[in-house]
Design a protein around this motif. Sequence first.
Motif, PDB file in Angstrom:
ATOM      1  N   VAL A 283      -3.782  35.997  43.109  1.00  0.00           N
ATOM      2  CA  VAL A 283      -2.977  35.071  42.293  1.00  0.00           C
ATOM      3  C   VAL A 283      -3.601  34.915  40.911  1.00  0.00           C
ATOM      4  CG1 VAL A 283      -2.148  32.696  42.072  1.00  0.00           C
ATOM      5  CG2 VAL A 283      -2.107  33.833  44.305  1.00  0.00           C
ATOM      6  N   LEU A 284      -4.911  34.727  40.878  1.00  0.00           N
ATOM      7  CA  LEU A 284      -5.601  34.564  39.594  1.00  0.00           C
ATOM      8  C   LEU A 284      -5.528  35.853  38.771  1.00  0.00           C
ATOM      9  CD1 LEU A 284      -8.754  32.557  40.770  1.00  0.00           C
ATOM     10  CD2 LEU A 284      -6.674  31.670  39.679  1.00  0.00           C
ATOM     11  N   LYS A 285      -5.593  36.984  39.452  1.00  0.00           N
ATOM     12  CA  LYS A 285      -5.490  38.274  38.753  1.00  0.00           C
ATOM     13  C   LYS A 285      -4.146  38.399  38.052  1.00  0.00           C
ATOM     14  CE  LYS A 285      -4.486  42.105  40.913  1.00  0.00           C
ATOM     15  NZ  LYS A 285      -4.550  43.265  41.840  1.00  0.00           N
ATOM     16  N   HIS A 286      -3.098  37.826  38.654  1.00  0.00           N
ATOM     17  CA  HIS A 286      -1.767  37.861  38.050  1.00  0.00           C
ATOM     18  C   HIS A 286      -1.556  36.751  37.024  1.00  0.00           C
ATOM     19  CE1 HIS A 286      -0.781  40.656  41.337  1.00  0.00           C
ATOM     20  NE2 HIS A 286       0.252  41.012  40.606  1.00  0.00           N
ATOM     21  N   LYS A 287      -2.618  35.958  36.794  1.00  0.00           N
ATOM     22  CA  LYS A 287      -2.567  34.877  35.792  1.00  0.00           C
ATOM     23  C   LYS A 287      -1.457  33.867  36.078  1.00  0.00           C
ATOM     24  CE  LYS A 287      -4.771  37.334  31.935  1.00  0.00           C
ATOM     25  NZ  LYS A 287      -5.409  38.339  32.783  1.00  0.00           N
ATOM     26  N   VAL A 288      -1.290  33.551  37.362  1.00  0.00           N
ATOM     27  CA  VAL A 288      -0.350  32.520  37.792  1.00  0.00           C
ATOM     28  C   VAL A 288      -1.107  31.192  37.874  1.00  0.00           C
ATOM     29  CG1 VAL A 288       1.106  31.713  39.695  1.00  0.00           C
ATOM     30  CG2 VAL A 288       1.103  34.136  39.046  1.00  0.00           C
ATOM     31  N   LYS A 289      -0.515  30.142  37.354  1.00  0.00           N
ATOM     32  CA  LYS A 289      -1.135  28.820  37.418  1.00  0.00           C
ATOM     33  C   LYS A 289      -1.307  28.405  38.883  1.00  0.00           C
ATOM     34  CE  LYS A 289       2.062  26.857  34.930  1.00  0.00           C
ATOM     35  NZ  LYS A 289       2.843  25.830  34.203  1.00  0.00           N
ATOM     36  N   LEU A 290      -2.480  27.843  39.209  1.00  0.00           N
ATOM     37  CA  LEU A 290      -2.790  27.563  40.600  1.00  0.00           C
ATOM     38  C   LEU A 290      -3.606  26.286  40.740  1.00  0.00           C
ATOM     39  CD1 LEU A 290      -2.755  28.705  43.563  1.00  0.00           C
ATOM     40  CD2 LEU A 290      -4.965  29.754  43.017  1.00  0.00           C
ATOM     41  N   GLY A 291      -3.178  25.426  41.672  1.00  0.00           N
ATOM     42  CA  GLY A 291      -3.942  24.233  42.022  1.00  0.00           C
ATOM     43  C   GLY A 291      -4.110  24.183  43.530  1.00  0.00           C
ATOM     44  N   LEU A 292      -4.748  23.107  43.998  1.00  0.00           N
ATOM     45  CA  LEU A 292      -4.951  22.910  45.430  1.00  0.00           C
ATOM     46  C   LEU A 292      -4.098  21.753  45.931  1.00  0.00           C
ATOM     47  CD1 LEU A 292      -8.834  23.183  45.883  1.00  0.00           C
ATOM     48  CD2 LEU A 292      -7.107  24.977  46.132  1.00  0.00           C
ATOM     49  N   GLY A 293      -3.709  21.832  47.204  1.00  0.00           N
ATOM     50  CA  GLY A 293      -2.953  20.741  47.826  1.00  0.00           C
ATOM     51  C   GLY A 293      -3.471  20.467  49.220  1.00  0.00           C
ATOM     52  N   THR A 294      -3.333  19.230  49.662  1.00  0.00           N
ATOM     53  CA  THR A 294      -3.719  18.879  51.028  1.00  0.00           C
ATOM     54  C   THR A 294      -2.624  19.212  52.018  1.00  0.00           C
ATOM     55  OG1 THR A 294      -2.894  16.615  50.786  1.00  0.00           O
ATOM     56  CG2 THR A 294      -5.228  17.004  50.258  1.00  0.00           C
ATOM     57  N   ASP A 295      -1.368  19.163  51.568  1.00  0.00           N
ATOM     58  CA  ASP A 295      -0.191  19.394  52.415  1.00  0.00           C
ATOM     59  C   ASP A 295      -0.238  18.578  53.701  1.00  0.00           C
ATOM     60  OD1 ASP A 295       2.306  20.375  53.067  1.00  0.00           O
ATOM     61  OD2 ASP A 295       1.514  22.166  54.048  1.00  0.00           O
ATOM     62  N   VAL A 296      -0.620  17.315  53.583  1.00  0.00           N
ATOM     63  CA  VAL A 296      -0.476  16.410  54.736  1.00  0.00           C
ATOM     64  C   VAL A 296       0.989  16.426  55.156  1.00  0.00           C
ATOM     65  CG1 VAL A 296      -0.493  13.959  55.348  1.00  0.00           C
ATOM     66  CG2 VAL A 296      -2.422  14.948  54.092  1.00  0.00           C
ATOM     67  N   ALA A 297       1.309  16.537  56.469  1.00  0.00           N
ATOM     68  CA  ALA A 297       0.397  16.517  57.590  1.00  0.00           C
ATOM     69  C   ALA A 297       0.215  17.884  58.221  1.00  0.00           C
ATOM     70  CB  ALA A 297       0.912  15.547  58.641  1.00  0.00           C
ATOM     71  N   GLY A 298       0.810  18.947  57.618  1.00  0.00           N
ATOM     72  CA  GLY A 298       0.467  20.273  58.075  1.00  0.00           C
ATOM     73  C   GLY A 298      -1.023  20.488  57.907  1.00  0.00           C
ATOM     74  N   GLY A 299      -1.556  19.951  56.817  1.00  0.00           N
ATOM     75  CA  GLY A 299      -2.991  19.811  56.644  1.00  0.00           C
ATOM     76  C   GLY A 299      -3.391  18.454  57.209  1.00  0.00           C
ATOM     77  N   TYR A 300      -4.410  18.414  58.036  1.00  0.00           N
ATOM     78  CA  TYR A 300      -4.726  17.164  58.738  1.00  0.00           C
ATOM     79  C   TYR A 300      -5.508  16.163  57.902  1.00  0.00           C
ATOM     80  CZ  TYR A 300      -9.027  19.867  59.638  1.00  0.00           C
ATOM     81  OH  TYR A 300     -10.150  20.642  59.515  1.00  0.00           O
ATOM     82  N   SER A 301      -6.003  16.577  56.732  1.00  0.00           N
ATOM     83  CA  SER A 301      -6.823  15.676  55.916  1.00  0.00           C
ATOM     84  C   SER A 301      -6.142  15.373  54.598  1.00  0.00           C
ATOM     85  CB  SER A 301      -8.192  16.302  55.643  1.00  0.00           C
ATOM     86  OG  SER A 301      -8.940  15.512  54.735  1.00  0.00           O
ATOM     87  N   ALA A 302      -6.189  14.103  54.198  1.00  0.00           N
ATOM     88  CA  ALA A 302      -5.647  13.693  52.900  1.00  0.00           C
ATOM     89  C   ALA A 302      -6.690  13.779  51.802  1.00  0.00           C
ATOM     90  CB  ALA A 302      -5.105  12.260  52.984  1.00  0.00           C
ATOM     91  N   SER A 303      -7.845  14.355  52.098  1.00  0.00           N
ATOM     92  CA  SER A 303      -8.931  14.455  51.126  1.00  0.00           C
ATOM     93  C   SER A 303      -8.903  15.789  50.404  1.00  0.00           C
ATOM     94  CB  SER A 303     -10.286  14.288  51.823  1.00  0.00           C
ATOM     95  OG  SER A 303     -11.339  14.580  50.916  1.00  0.00           O
ATOM     96  N   MET A 304      -8.955  15.745  49.086  1.00  0.00           N
ATOM     97  CA  MET A 304      -9.036  16.972  48.311  1.00  0.00           C
ATOM     98  C   MET A 304     -10.390  17.657  48.474  1.00  0.00           C
ATOM     99  SD  MET A 304      -6.354  18.053  46.755  1.00  0.00           S
ATOM    100  CE  MET A 304      -7.101  19.053  45.462  1.00  0.00           C
ATOM    101  N   LEU A 305     -11.407  16.923  48.883  1.00  0.00           N
ATOM    102  CA  LEU A 305     -12.683  17.572  49.186  1.00  0.00           C
ATOM    103  C   LEU A 305     -12.507  18.531  50.363  1.00  0.00           C
ATOM    104  CD1 LEU A 305     -15.216  14.620  48.789  1.00  0.00           C
ATOM    105  CD2 LEU A 305     -14.928  16.612  47.280  1.00  0.00           C
ATOM    106  N   ASP A 306     -11.686  18.137  51.330  1.00  0.00           N
ATOM    107  CA  ASP A 306     -11.373  19.042  52.430  1.00  0.00           C
ATOM    108  C   ASP A 306     -10.639  20.276  51.913  1.00  0.00           C
ATOM    109  OD1 ASP A 306     -10.812  19.505  55.524  1.00  0.00           O
ATOM    110  OD2 ASP A 306      -8.918  19.800  54.457  1.00  0.00           O
ATOM    111  N   ALA A 307      -9.707  20.086  50.971  1.00  0.00           N
ATOM    112  CA  ALA A 307      -8.976  21.231  50.413  1.00  0.00           C
ATOM    113  C   ALA A 307      -9.936  22.202  49.724  1.00  0.00           C
ATOM    114  CB  ALA A 307      -7.908  20.749  49.434  1.00  0.00           C
ATOM    115  N   VAL A 308     -10.936  21.657  49.028  1.00  0.00           N
ATOM    116  CA  VAL A 308     -11.955  22.503  48.398  1.00  0.00           C
ATOM    117  C   VAL A 308     -12.687  23.331  49.453  1.00  0.00           C
ATOM    118  CG1 VAL A 308     -14.197  22.427  47.211  1.00  0.00           C
ATOM    119  CG2 VAL A 308     -12.288  21.053  46.355  1.00  0.00           C
ATOM    120  N   ARG A 309     -13.094  22.682  50.531  1.00  0.00           N
ATOM    121  CA  ARG A 309     -13.870  23.370  51.575  1.00  0.00           C
ATOM    122  C   ARG A 309     -13.042  24.416  52.300  1.00  0.00           C
ATOM    123  NH1 ARG A 309     -16.096  17.371  53.164  1.00  0.00           N
ATOM    124  NH2 ARG A 309     -17.354  17.155  51.259  1.00  0.00           N
ATOM    125  N   ARG A 310     -11.793  24.074  52.604  1.00  0.00           N
ATOM    126  CA  ARG A 310     -10.945  25.037  53.308  1.00  0.00           C
ATOM    127  C   ARG A 310     -10.587  26.216  52.389  1.00  0.00           C
ATOM    128  NH1 ARG A 310     -12.291  21.528  56.226  1.00  0.00           N
ATOM    129  NH2 ARG A 310     -13.987  23.020  56.205  1.00  0.00           N
TER     130      ARG A 310
END
Length: 464
Positions: free
Chosen positions: A320-347
């Motif tokens: 994605v970065l190679k294609h220079k597409v803008k990119l951020g992180l999401g928790t996607d609660v509740a498909g993602g079980y944590s509402a913490s962005m620190l968890d998103a960083v780790r995953r």
Amino acid sequence: MANSNRPNADISHVYRGTFIHSTQQTALQILEDTLLGVDTDGKIAFIEKGAELNRLSQIFGFSPSEVTQLAQHEFFMPGLVDTHIHAPQYSFAGTALDMPLLQWLNTYTFPVESRFKDLEFAHCVYTQVVQRTLRNGTTTACYFATIHTDASLLLGQIANDFGQRALVGKVCMDRNNSVKHYKETNQESQEETCRFIAELLNKKYPLVRPVVTPRFAPSCTGALLGQLGAIAKNNNLHIQSHISENVEEVKLVKELFPESESYTDVYHKYNLLTDKTVMAHGCYLTDAELALFRETGASLSHCPNSNISLCSGMLDVRNVLKHKVKLGLGTDVAGGYSASMLDAVRRALDTSKVLTIQDPEYETLTFEEVFRLATLGGSHALSLDDQTGNFEVGKDFDALRVNVAAAGGPIDMIQCEGPKVILEKFLNLGDDRNIAEVFVAGRKVVPFPPSLNIASTCVNGAGS
């Protein structure tokens, strides 16, 4: 070091210590013994070396004795940006992760979301999710609500009351055969979306904006997608949805929209890919589709916890970065079980390492790169990087005051470490106990004022 270009600003607060952030050119920039001034509008008025204290105090008219000094193991970092979170699903976060996406939606998600016509229930859940995300350091959140206009407006009000920067979307879906009452007619969706936008904008909340929200292509007819694209264009609004999350979903979209070349082409055909669009997941996008994202300026939200928890797939962030597409992180609660962005960083780091295990020549993401995705990358993905995401003069002061040596916290400081090491420890080991203060637009929003520290309990909120 940025020079001041706001010399006439009235200064509200001045902080001295270590500031860690990202720039477009540098994944990690560490500013030690730095002075940062916040004006009465909540904007950064200056960022200068500590040695400039006396000069700055004369220019800006503050007393050196009023400067807040950070402790040895403290630093400021930009607030975390969650580019994709479902606020109503917080009611069953941490449960109901035993099915793939489409079955999960029909069995757990849609039945729970249908309950949000009950404003008392909605108020309870939305209060808790906004409180929790703020306490976890999320200063900006891009929320999906439900199809219920009044409940969606309530989410905007609650985010405003707690001081969180938020994009809030009333979900639109005119196709759903699994839950009888949880869908709209085409006309209802169009009319209620317009009402939601008008009423939310009429509130003039300083930090909350509406975002046009087709749930995803399988739950919308082409006619509705086209109308939503027109609404977003006519009102110059953000757009959010989902794309290419799992293989079964991609196959379904091909069946429902046989005239389109790809999943991305579906959204592009209906004018839903713009430079203010953020699409969640994108695990199975082709290079041609990524090129279309780049061409239109649309963004992706990488939601690694959800991708793993629902066994959906793994996003190749490096591609994605190679294609220079803008990119951020999401928790996607509740498909993602944590509402913490620190968890998103780790995953996100974990997913990158799994891709490296599969291909030893794969270039694993660094923690510095993922730190940028969680802060400046997220604000860029949401087209808010002119206001927030890092420490630049003129931007809003959205920030976390982090203390890695907080009493009772999860991090043990064995020896005196430099700022890069303590940031890495915080990202890998820290939790909300290490977040001493949270600021949005210069206003301290955590710890919460007593009047906003609402204790509430929801009954029967689980999805299973």
